[in-house]
Design a protein around this motif. Structure first.
Motif, short mmCIF file in Angstrom:
data_model
loop_
_atom_site.label_atom_id
_atom_site.label_comp_id
_atom_site.label_asym_id
_atom_site.label_seq_id
_atom_site.Cartn_x
_atom_site.Cartn_y
_atom_site.Cartn_z
N GLY A 121 0.81 -1.21 0.00
CA GLY A 121 0.00 0.00 0.00
C GLY A 121 0.84 1.26 0.00
N MET A 122 1.92 1.27 0.77
CA MET A 122 2.81 2.43 0.80
C MET A 122 3.49 2.64 -0.55
SD MET A 122 4.50 2.03 4.61
CE MET A 122 5.48 3.55 4.45
N ALA A 123 3.80 1.55 -1.24
CA ALA A 123 4.42 1.68 -2.56
C ALA A 123 3.45 2.31 -3.56
CB ALA A 123 4.87 0.30 -3.05
N ILE A 124 2.18 1.92 -3.48
CA ILE A 124 1.17 2.51 -4.37
C ILE A 124 1.03 4.00 -4.09
CG2 ILE A 124 -1.28 2.54 -4.97
CD1 ILE A 124 0.06 0.11 -6.09
N VAL A 125 0.98 4.36 -2.80
CA VAL A 125 0.85 5.76 -2.42
C VAL A 125 2.08 6.57 -2.86
CG1 VAL A 125 0.75 7.33 -0.44
CG2 VAL A 125 -0.71 5.30 -0.49
N ALA A 126 3.25 5.93 -2.85
CA ALA A 126 4.48 6.61 -3.24
C ALA A 126 4.60 6.80 -4.75
CB ALA A 126 5.69 5.82 -2.73
N GLY A 127 3.63 6.28 -5.50
CA GLY A 127 3.64 6.50 -6.93
C GLY A 127 4.12 5.33 -7.78
N TYR A 128 4.39 4.19 -7.17
CA TYR A 128 4.84 3.03 -7.92
C TYR A 128 3.64 2.32 -8.56
CZ TYR A 128 9.43 3.55 -5.77
OH TYR A 128 10.65 4.03 -5.38
N ASN A 167 -5.25 5.92 -1.47
CA ASN A 167 -6.21 6.65 -2.30
C ASN A 167 -5.47 7.74 -3.08
OD1 ASN A 167 -5.77 8.76 -0.43
ND2 ASN A 167 -7.57 8.15 0.79
N THR A 168 -6.19 8.36 -3.99
CA THR A 168 -5.56 9.39 -4.84
C THR A 168 -5.19 10.63 -4.03
OG1 THR A 168 -7.79 10.16 -5.42
CG2 THR A 168 -6.73 8.60 -6.92
N ARG A 169 -5.90 10.87 -2.96
CA ARG A 169 -5.59 12.04 -2.13
C ARG A 169 -4.20 11.93 -1.51
NH1 ARG A 169 -9.87 13.08 2.44
NH2 ARG A 169 -11.16 13.09 0.55
N ASN A 170 -3.79 10.70 -1.22
CA ASN A 170 -2.48 10.49 -0.61
C ASN A 170 -1.36 10.29 -1.63
OD1 ASN A 170 -3.49 10.71 1.98
ND2 ASN A 170 -3.81 8.52 2.23
N GLY A 171 -1.70 10.36 -2.91
CA GLY A 171 -0.66 10.30 -3.93
C GLY A 171 -0.74 9.15 -4.89
N ALA A 172 -1.69 8.27 -4.74
CA ALA A 172 -1.79 7.13 -5.65
C ALA A 172 -2.28 7.56 -7.02
CB ALA A 172 -2.73 6.08 -5.08
N ASP A 173 -1.69 6.99 -8.06
CA ASP A 173 -2.14 7.26 -9.43
C ASP A 173 -3.52 6.64 -9.64
OD1 ASP A 173 -2.22 5.99 -12.43
OD2 ASP A 173 -1.25 7.96 -12.40
N PRO A 174 -4.47 7.38 -10.21
CA PRO A 174 -5.84 6.86 -10.36
C PRO A 174 -5.91 5.53 -11.12
CG PRO A 174 -5.80 9.21 -10.80
CD PRO A 174 -4.37 8.78 -10.65
N GLY A 175 -5.16 5.43 -12.22
CA GLY A 175 -5.18 4.19 -12.99
C GLY A 175 -4.59 3.03 -12.23
N VAL A 176 -3.47 3.27 -11.55
CA VAL A 176 -2.83 2.24 -10.74
C VAL A 176 -3.73 1.82 -9.60
CG1 VAL A 176 -0.90 1.77 -9.20
CG2 VAL A 176 -0.50 2.99 -11.34
#
Length: 342
Positions: A97-104, A162-171
């Motif tokens: 989850g942290m990796a997704i939020v970090a933009g990966y 979520n997208t608010r925390n930095g996750a890419d919408p498509g990812v």
């Protein structure tokens, strides 16, 4: 002529009796009969148990438990135990989850979570073999170590994907589909992953030399060594399989409910997993068990919980009844071991 007929029929009867006795003697048969009786009782006493929606809901609810139970089957059959899976479940899910939020992307995030699970399994295996620590003690210590690492990694704060925390919408959409998606808008993806894990676990345990070595090591480590089996390597791989599947379950949990906290996620989960495997017929002494029995044990735990909810039983009473089921299952396991020895 009569004598010839008698000679021809007798072997067939003997084979039939032998096959029937093997079937009825299998521990999975008793588990299956208990499962059927439980389902029949709930079908007669509740109106919604046999509905497709409820059955699929039960399947989804037991899926993560089932995935980890498949891994625990390998560990228990090898004669070991793993108490760190709840912490591994949390660490892998939070890491992904942290990796997704970090933009990966989804693939790197899953790879990170799986790597964490495999690493934990490897450490557990090394401590229990080359470290000469009882697996009960080694994994009990690792349970706290891993939980502490997760707390340090997250600073004790909740991880929300979520997208608010930095996750890419498509990812994010792809990641959430792993936990929340349904095939044909019907079958939950979590259930699909459980079925895949069970099938792969069955093939690995029943149709490969590794599975044979698992049973040999759990049955008699000394005899396995004399036969040329690397006992330590087999046990390490069993822990690695457990760690990987605990990570898969943790990642799917984060994908289903994209929020978690290191201090709470996965607490007590190891007890439910061990209970399901033991209820399914695996022996705590090692050397016996099966993926089929584990699947049945998982379903019994899931159906029992679901049935108690449908019957309006309070959550406190549910815990008492689940505990009694675990005690009875372990007692049967110990009694059967003693009867075989005598």
């Amino acid at each position: 002529m009569t004598a010839q007929i008698g000679k021809a029929v007798a072997p067939g009867r003997v084979r039939g009796i032998s096959m029937r006795s093997r079937l009825l003697g299998a521990r999975e048969t008793g588990v299956f009969l208990a499962f059927v009786v439980m389902c029949a009782f709930l079908a007669l006493t509740t109106d919604s148990f046999l509905t497709l929606a409820n059955l699929l809901n039960v399947g989804r609810q037991v899926s993560l438990l089932g995935i980890m139970a498949v891994g625990m089957t390998f560990v228990l059959i090898s004669g070991e135990i793993d108490l760190s899976i709840g912490s591994t479940y949390a660490l892998a899910g939070l890491g992904a989850g942290m990796a997704i939020v970090a933009g990966y992307g989804v693939a790197p995030a899953i790879a990170l979570g799986l790597s964490l699970g495999v690493l934990v399994g490897l450490i557990n295996g090394l401590l229990s073999t080359y470290g000469r620590l009882p697996s009960l003690i080694a994994t009990l210590g690792m349970m706290s170590v891993i939980r502490g690492v997760a707390l340090l990694m997250t600073n004790g704060e909740p991880v929300t994907v979520n997208t608010r925390n930095g996750a890419d919408p498509g990812v994010l959409e792809t990641f959430l589909a792993l936990g929340q998606g349904r095939i044909a808008d019907l079958v939950p993806m979590q259930l699909v992953f459980f079925i895949l894990a069970a099938v792969l676990g069955w093939v690995l345990l029943s149709r490969t030399s590794f599975g044979f070595r698992i049973f040999a090591v759990g049955g008699s480590p000394k005899a396995a060594r004399v036969s040329g089996i690397n006992v330590d390597a087999v046990k390490i791989w069993a822990f690695v399989v457990m760690g990987a599947l605990a990570a898969v379950a943790g990642i799917l949990s984060m994908a289903f409910l994209p929020s978690g906290q290191a201090g709470r996620t996965g607490i007590g989960l190891e007890l439910d997993v061990i209970a399901a495997v033991v209820v399914g017929g695996a022996s705590l002494a090692g050397g016996s068990g099966s993926i089929l029995g584990t699947v049945l044990g998982v379903l019994i735990i899931g159906v029992l919980r679901n049935g108690l909810v449908l019957s309006g039983v309070s959550p406190f009473t549910q815990e008492v009844m689940i505990g009694l089921v675990i005690i009875v299952a372990v007692a049967i396991d110990r009694w059967s071991i003693r009867s075989h020895r005598t």
